[in-house]
Design a protein around this motif. Sequence first.
Motif, mmCIF file in Angstrom:
data_model
loop_
_atom_site.group_PDB
_atom_site.id
_atom_site.type_symbol
_atom_site.label_atom_id
_atom_site.label_comp_id
_atom_site.label_asym_id
_atom_site.label_seq_id
_atom_site.Cartn_x
_atom_site.Cartn_y
_atom_site.Cartn_z
ATOM 1 N N THR A 1 0.830 -1.200 0.000
ATOM 2 C CA THR A 1 0.000 0.000 0.000
ATOM 3 C C THR A 1 0.864 1.250 0.000
ATOM 4 O OG1 THR A 1 -1.775 -1.141 1.181
ATOM 5 C CG2 THR A 1 -1.801 1.257 1.233
ATOM 6 N N VAL A 2 0.471 2.197 -0.829
ATOM 7 C CA VAL A 2 1.125 3.505 -0.851
ATOM 8 C C VAL A 2 0.122 4.538 -0.352
ATOM 9 C CG1 VAL A 2 0.514 3.936 -3.273
ATOM 10 C CG2 VAL A 2 2.450 5.136 -2.254
ATOM 11 N N TYR A 3 0.615 5.494 0.402
ATOM 12 C CA TYR A 3 -0.241 6.490 1.033
ATOM 13 C C TYR A 3 0.100 7.893 0.550
ATOM 14 C CZ TYR A 3 -0.900 2.641 4.328
ATOM 15 O OH TYR A 3 -1.171 1.418 4.892
ATOM 16 N N LEU A 4 -0.876 8.765 0.645
ATOM 17 C CA LEU A 4 -0.645 10.186 0.438
ATOM 18 C C LEU A 4 -1.290 10.916 1.602
ATOM 19 C CD1 LEU A 4 0.569 12.320 -1.501
ATOM 20 C CD2 LEU A 4 -1.745 12.609 -2.413
ATOM 21 N N GLN A 5 -0.469 11.405 2.504
ATOM 22 C CA GLN A 5 -0.958 12.192 3.621
ATOM 23 C C GLN A 5 -1.050 13.638 3.168
ATOM 24 O OE1 GLN A 5 -1.926 11.268 6.850
ATOM 25 N NE2 GLN A 5 -2.596 13.409 6.986
ATOM 26 N N MET A 6 -2.238 14.199 3.271
ATOM 27 C CA MET A 6 -2.483 15.556 2.789
ATOM 28 C C MET A 6 -2.899 16.424 3.966
ATOM 29 S SD MET A 6 -4.483 14.741 -0.777
ATOM 30 C CE MET A 6 -5.957 14.153 0.050
ATOM 31 N N ASN A 7 -2.096 17.416 4.261
ATOM 32 C CA ASN A 7 -2.371 18.351 5.356
ATOM 33 C C ASN A 7 -2.561 19.757 4.809
ATOM 34 O OD1 ASN A 7 -1.948 16.223 7.216
ATOM 35 N ND2 ASN A 7 0.248 16.674 7.318
ATOM 36 N N SER A 8 -3.135 20.610 5.631
ATOM 37 C CA SER A 8 -3.353 22.019 5.259
ATOM 38 C C SER A 8 -4.007 22.119 3.891
ATOM 39 C CB SER A 8 -2.024 22.781 5.270
ATOM 40 O OG SER A 8 -1.403 22.704 6.531
ATOM 41 N N LEU A 9 -5.058 21.365 3.706
ATOM 42 C CA LEU A 9 -5.711 21.301 2.403
ATOM 43 C C LEU A 9 -6.330 22.634 2.020
ATOM 44 C CD1 LEU A 9 -7.159 17.732 2.694
ATOM 45 C CD2 LEU A 9 -5.738 18.545 0.812
ATOM 46 N N LYS A 10 -6.293 22.900 0.720
ATOM 47 C CA LYS A 10 -6.815 24.141 0.153
ATOM 48 C C LYS A 10 -7.897 23.810 -0.864
ATOM 49 C CE LYS A 10 -2.161 26.164 0.361
ATOM 50 N NZ LYS A 10 -1.085 26.802 -0.445
ATOM 51 N N PRO A 11 -8.797 24.740 -1.134
ATOM 52 C CA PRO A 11 -9.832 24.483 -2.156
ATOM 53 C C PRO A 11 -9.229 24.076 -3.499
ATOM 54 C CG PRO A 11 -10.425 26.407 -0.870
ATOM 55 C CD PRO A 11 -9.038 26.012 -0.433
ATOM 56 N N GLU A 12 -8.072 24.608 -3.843
ATOM 57 C CA GLU A 12 -7.457 24.257 -5.126
ATOM 58 C C GLU A 12 -6.895 22.837 -5.152
ATOM 59 O OE1 GLU A 12 -6.845 26.985 -3.224
ATOM 60 O OE2 GLU A 12 -4.709 27.524 -3.268
ATOM 61 N N ASP A 13 -6.911 22.135 -4.035
ATOM 62 C CA ASP A 13 -6.535 20.722 -4.021
ATOM 63 C C ASP A 13 -7.692 19.817 -4.445
ATOM 64 O OD1 ASP A 13 -4.726 21.427 -1.012
ATOM 65 O OD2 ASP A 13 -3.875 21.145 -3.019
ATOM 66 N N THR A 14 -8.866 20.399 -4.622
ATOM 67 C CA THR A 14 -10.030 19.627 -5.042
ATOM 68 C C THR A 14 -9.793 19.000 -6.402
ATOM 69 O OG1 THR A 14 -11.565 20.987 -3.766
ATOM 70 C CG2 THR A 14 -12.471 19.767 -5.647
ATOM 71 N N ALA A 15 -9.952 17.679 -6.472
ATOM 72 C CA ALA A 15 -9.697 16.945 -7.708
ATOM 73 C C ALA A 15 -9.999 15.470 -7.479
ATOM 74 C CB ALA A 15 -8.237 17.106 -8.142
ATOM 75 N N VAL A 16 -9.981 14.722 -8.571
ATOM 76 C CA VAL A 16 -9.959 13.267 -8.466
ATOM 77 C C VAL A 16 -8.484 12.856 -8.396
ATOM 78 C CG1 VAL A 16 -10.556 11.077 -9.526
ATOM 79 C CG2 VAL A 16 -12.106 13.033 -9.746
ATOM 80 N N TYR A 17 -8.152 12.075 -7.405
ATOM 81 C CA TYR A 17 -6.775 11.636 -7.190
ATOM 82 C C TYR A 17 -6.626 10.194 -7.659
ATOM 83 C CZ TYR A 17 -5.612 15.842 -4.598
ATOM 84 O OH TYR A 17 -5.365 17.158 -4.256
ATOM 85 N N TYR A 18 -5.583 9.965 -8.451
ATOM 86 C CA TYR A 18 -5.331 8.658 -9.041
ATOM 87 C C TYR A 18 -3.985 8.111 -8.572
ATOM 88 C CZ TYR A 18 -8.988 9.975 -12.374
ATOM 89 O OH TYR A 18 -10.166 10.365 -12.951
ATOM 90 N N CYS A 19 -3.966 6.824 -8.334
ATOM 91 C CA CYS A 19 -2.731 6.118 -8.023
ATOM 92 C C CYS A 19 -2.161 5.542 -9.318
ATOM 93 C CB CYS A 19 -3.040 5.000 -7.030
ATOM 94 S SG CYS A 19 -1.621 4.027 -6.509
ATOM 95 N N ASN A 20 -0.845 5.558 -9.430
ATOM 96 C CA ASN A 20 -0.182 5.068 -10.638
ATOM 97 C C ASN A 20 1.023 4.213 -10.264
ATOM 98 O OD1 ASN A 20 2.327 5.853 -12.616
ATOM 99 N ND2 ASN A 20 0.447 5.460 -13.759
ATOM 100 N N ALA A 21 1.246 3.171 -11.046
ATOM 101 C CA ALA A 21 2.444 2.346 -10.909
ATOM 102 C C ALA A 21 3.092 2.215 -12.272
ATOM 103 C CB ALA A 21 2.081 0.970 -10.364
ATOM 104 N N ARG A 22 4.371 2.537 -12.332
ATOM 105 C CA ARG A 22 5.095 2.505 -13.601
ATOM 106 C C ARG A 22 6.441 1.855 -13.360
ATOM 107 N NH1 ARG A 22 8.782 6.181 -15.026
ATOM 108 N NH2 ARG A 22 7.991 7.679 -13.490
ATOM 109 N N ASN A 23 6.777 0.902 -14.259
ATOM 110 C CA ASN A 23 8.046 0.209 -14.097
ATOM 111 C C ASN A 23 9.194 1.212 -14.120
ATOM 112 O OD1 ASN A 23 10.574 -1.276 -15.105
ATOM 113 N ND2 ASN A 23 9.196 -2.955 -14.567
ATOM 114 N N TYR A 24 10.006 1.195 -13.084
ATOM 115 C CA TYR A 24 11.090 2.168 -12.929
ATOM 116 C C TYR A 24 12.148 2.030 -14.019
ATOM 117 C CZ TYR A 24 15.198 4.391 -10.767
ATOM 118 O OH TYR A 24 16.292 5.175 -10.522
#
Length: 118
Positions: free
Chosen positions: A77-100
């Motif tokens: 599992t990968v996490y995204l901790q988001m603090n001090s959120l702003k209205p401009e952070d409003t969006a659909v958030y997508y997880c991605n995995a790409r071979n390095y």
Amino acid sequence: QVQLVESGGGLVQPGGSLRLSCAASRSIFSINVMGWYRQAPGKERELVASITPQAYTNYADSVKGRFTISEDNAKNTVYLQMNSLKPEDTAVYYCNARNYYTGYPNYWGQGTQVTVSS
């Protein structure tokens, strides 16, 4: 094939926090760059944060100091901790995995909505 399932989105007031999770169907972090992207209405999808197999992290300027990406290898599992959120952070958030090493295959989750509003 890898399935990525995001969770943790929702409605939060400005200044609040959320933690997004992305569960992978199998162990992939050792060879994949894991990333969080977001897409707001009428805008292109943009990279928010990423983490390499070597645990190097990268952040968009707009979220530096507020968001933190991390991985739990035991839980795939990968996490995204988001603090001090702003209205401009409003969006659909997508997880991605790409071979390095090769850049492909490239996997996407279904997305989770984050809305920052009072």
